[in-house]
Scaffold this motif. Structure first.
Motif, short mmCIF file in Angstrom:
data_model
loop_
_atom_site.label_atom_id
_atom_site.label_comp_id
_atom_site.label_asym_id
_atom_site.label_seq_id
_atom_site.Cartn_x
_atom_site.Cartn_y
_atom_site.Cartn_z
N TYR A 188 -61.65 53.58 -28.43
CA TYR A 188 -60.69 53.55 -27.61
C TYR A 188 -60.21 54.61 -26.52
O TYR A 188 -59.87 54.38 -25.57
N PHE A 228 -64.14 47.99 -26.11
CA PHE A 228 -62.66 47.75 -26.56
C PHE A 228 -62.83 46.78 -27.86
O PHE A 228 -62.12 47.04 -28.70
N ALA A 283 -55.26 48.57 -25.62
CA ALA A 283 -55.88 49.86 -26.20
C ALA A 283 -55.00 50.88 -26.49
O ALA A 283 -55.14 51.58 -27.63
#
Length: 634
Positions: free
Chosen positions: A490, A471, A507
């Motif tokens: 992502y 992330f 995200a």
């Protein structure tokens, strides 16, 4: 021997008893060796307890006149997040203030000290203001206009609330505007008397200025919001410069939660005595080449820590020399591209009950420092961790744009550890207290690709990134313009069943940003809807969806999403990132536009008024204000 000067302390009062009581006490405690003091309170209270407090003050101290204002139903909204003043209320307050000036003139007072009823004054305040011998001078105070924002002064330099010097022909970058703003703030933190362009709420006005015609009444052809601004423009037009005195800053109880800092303010904000401490604190900071930021940081937390631990990771400037003037506990740590390792080393040197961590470019505002001192005096039940808001970025008006909550003060015996070479986090659990204290982050260095390169070194070595690092690596790629690579990471992160909920939502929003840059409208919209998989809809996501439809001139669909955003209360204890604009002024300014486009001017004006109450100096809000004036809607 010349007769003593006569000062009238005046205040229009509509206040809850919990705030009114300490306000009145601070008035009674003002020193007045060189003048006599009388009081005029205009009682606009709805609450009988507040009315009784004024009567009790009159009985106890005398020389007090109470004028009762005829109460009328009002829509003044006041809570922990905002104070919403309808325009009619503003000019009602102006009328009450002008009545105080007229009373002072008729009764031959030498000065009027106009003060709002949510301020606590230092006992030396009035003596200091009178001794300054200025026709108009305000005493400084600082306020968080919204809970998760930085402190701002009640004085400014020009226009509605411009906080930096700028020549008419100048065009300033955001960086230069911010630099000049901080110069102004730094000046106001130094005790002195300074000329300003606007002031209010705590102002000493001479008889000379009153006789010349200074007033708070509305100037009809002026669009500026607020009676104090109209007063200041009249004063300058009449030839009176405006000054602020910063020797004894007042304490502003803008919201009830700030009552907690009153005692610390009255005790002078000095270091808590050992006998008064409920907890002891080790402050841990890791540094490298922070000679400019470190002294500001350490000054802002004075009196809080029992010991200060500085871990240096390879400074080549005067960082260690500066640190040595604050502490003897300075340790070297060989940098190994691992922030968690450095922070854990710093924690290992702590000896006190609690550990506070900061970065060198973090600071506490003075109000937050006072709240921290009060926490040290009053924390009765030990907890494992205390969270505090972390204010990370600011808009052009110095309002907080983004913040999050972090575990900031932790019990040493719990032996919590930092995890993650980059974007490290403190793995803390157990009993928790969500504090009102905020830490302000002010990065004074250029943003670099350091973190991106640390990740890429790991990947080049064949290391597999943890889910959390996937992330944050995607974030680094996005921030440096590598959108295709960010999308890949992502997508992988979102497909995993694991991961922190707040990271999942972030995200999805960041993925939508990448698709926007790549010109993929449908993928952008789908990414935003994916955020709804993890929690109830959030204001920032709804605003993002609304913006897509607004750009396509699909106003009814845009209205649906912005109305949804406007209905959500700002979360108080979320540990995730908060985009403050989406939870406050932004949906309303967009709704103003949408409703105007479909011909519903009453609703457009309604949402404009709300956006104005949150952010009156934003260019879009100012534009809308002028628009409504031009078409004759007040």
């Amino acid at each position: 021997m010349s007769p003593k000067k006569r000062v009238l302390i005046g205040s229009p009062i509509r206040q809850i008893p919990e705030i009114l009581s300490p306000f009145l006490s601070s008035l009674a405690e003002l020193e007045r060796k060189n003048f006599t003091v009388s009081y005029l309170f205009i009682d606009d209270n709805e609450l009988e307890n507040s009315k009784q407090l004024l009567i009790d003050f009159q009985t106890k101290y005398g020389r007090t006149v109470i004028h009762n204002e005829e109460n009328q139903p009002e829509t003044y909204e006041k809570d922990e997040f905002t104070h919403y003043w309808p325009e009619g209320t503003i000019w009602k307050v102006a009328r009450m203030k002008d009545a105080i000036l007229t009373y002072a003139l008729e009764n031959r007072f030498d000065y009027v000290f106009l003060i709002d009823s949510d301020l606590i004054l230092h006992p030396h305040t009035l003596e200091q203001l009178v001794s300054a011998n200025k026709p108009i001078i305000s005493n400084i105070f600082w306020t968080k206009w919204q809970p998760d924002t930085m402190e701002m002064p009640q004085v400014w330099l020009s226009d509605q609330y411009t906080l930096y010097h700028k020549n008419r022909q100048e065009s300033l970058s955001d960086e230069e505007s911010a630099r000049r703003t901080w110069q102004f703030f730094a000046q106001l933190r130094v005790p002195g008397i300074y000329e300003v362009g606007g002031l209010g709420a705590c102002t000493l006005i001479s008889r000379q200025a009153i006789q010349a015609g200074v007033r708070f009444a509305e100037i009809p052809n002026l669009s500026f919001w607020g009676e104090d601004r109209h007063f200041c423009i009249r004063a300058r037009a009449l030839g009176f410069p405006l000054y602020v005195d910063t020797h004894f800053p007042a304490y502003h109880i803008y919201r009830q939660s700030e009552l907690a800092g009153v005692d610390a303010y009255k005790q002078g904000g000095i270091e808590v005595k050992d006998a008064e401490r409920k907890i002891t604190i080790s402050l841990c900071i890791i540094v490298k080449n922070e000679e400019n930021a470190l002294p500001i940081c350490l000054h802002s937390v004075r009196g809080i820590a029992n010991e200060i631990i500085i871990v240096d990771t390879g400074s080549t400037d005067k960082t260690k020399e500066i640190a040595s003037s604050y502490t003897d506990l300075i340790y070297d740590f060989v940098w190994m591209d691992d922030f968690a390792a450095a922070r854990n080393f710093a924690f290992s040197k702590a000896t006190q009950q609690y550990i506070l961590w900061l970065d060198a470019d973090d600071t506490l505002t003075e109000k937050d420092r006072l709240l921290f001192l009060e926490l040290i005096r009053t924390l009765e039940s030990p907890v494992d961790r205390l969270t505090m808001n972390y204010n990370l970025s600011f808009d052009e008006n110095q309002n907080v744009s983004y913040s999050l909550r972090r575990n900031r003060l932790v019990r040493r015996e719990c032996q919590f550890q930092w995890i993650g070479a980059v974007h490290e986090y403190l793995a803390a659990s157990g009993s928790v207290l969500h504090s009102e204290i905020a830490v302000t982050h002010r990065k004074d260095k250029q943003h670099t690709d350091r973190n991106l390169q640390i990740y890429r070194k790991k990947l080049a070595k064949g290391e597999i990134l943890s889910l959390r690092d996937q992330f944050y690596y995607a974030n680094e790629c996005r921030e440096h313009g590598f959108y295709e690579e960010a999308v890949m990471y992502y997508e992988d992160f979102l497909q995993s069943p694991d991961g922190w909920l707040e990271d999942k939502i972030s995200a999805a929003l960041h993925l939508a940003t990448c698709y926007s840059h790549l010109g993929k409208r449908d993928e952008q919209l789908l990414a935003l809807f994916r955020a709804f998989e993890f929690d109830t809809p959030r204001a920032d996501c709804c605003c993002r969806i609304g913006s897509i439809f607004l750009e396509e001139q699909e106003y009814l669909q845009a209205i649906y999403w912005y109305e949804s955003a406007a209905q959500f209360p700002k979360p108080k204890e979320s540990m995730g990132f908060l985009d403050h604009s989406s939870w406050t002024w932004l949906p309303h300014v967009q709704l103003c536009l949408c409703y105007d486009r479909i011909g519903k001017l009453d609703k457009a004006k309604f949402h404009h008024d709300i956006s104005y109450s949150y952010n009156p100096t934003h260019p879009s809000v100012i534009h809308n204000q002028r628009y409504f004036e031009q078409i004759g809607i007040n």
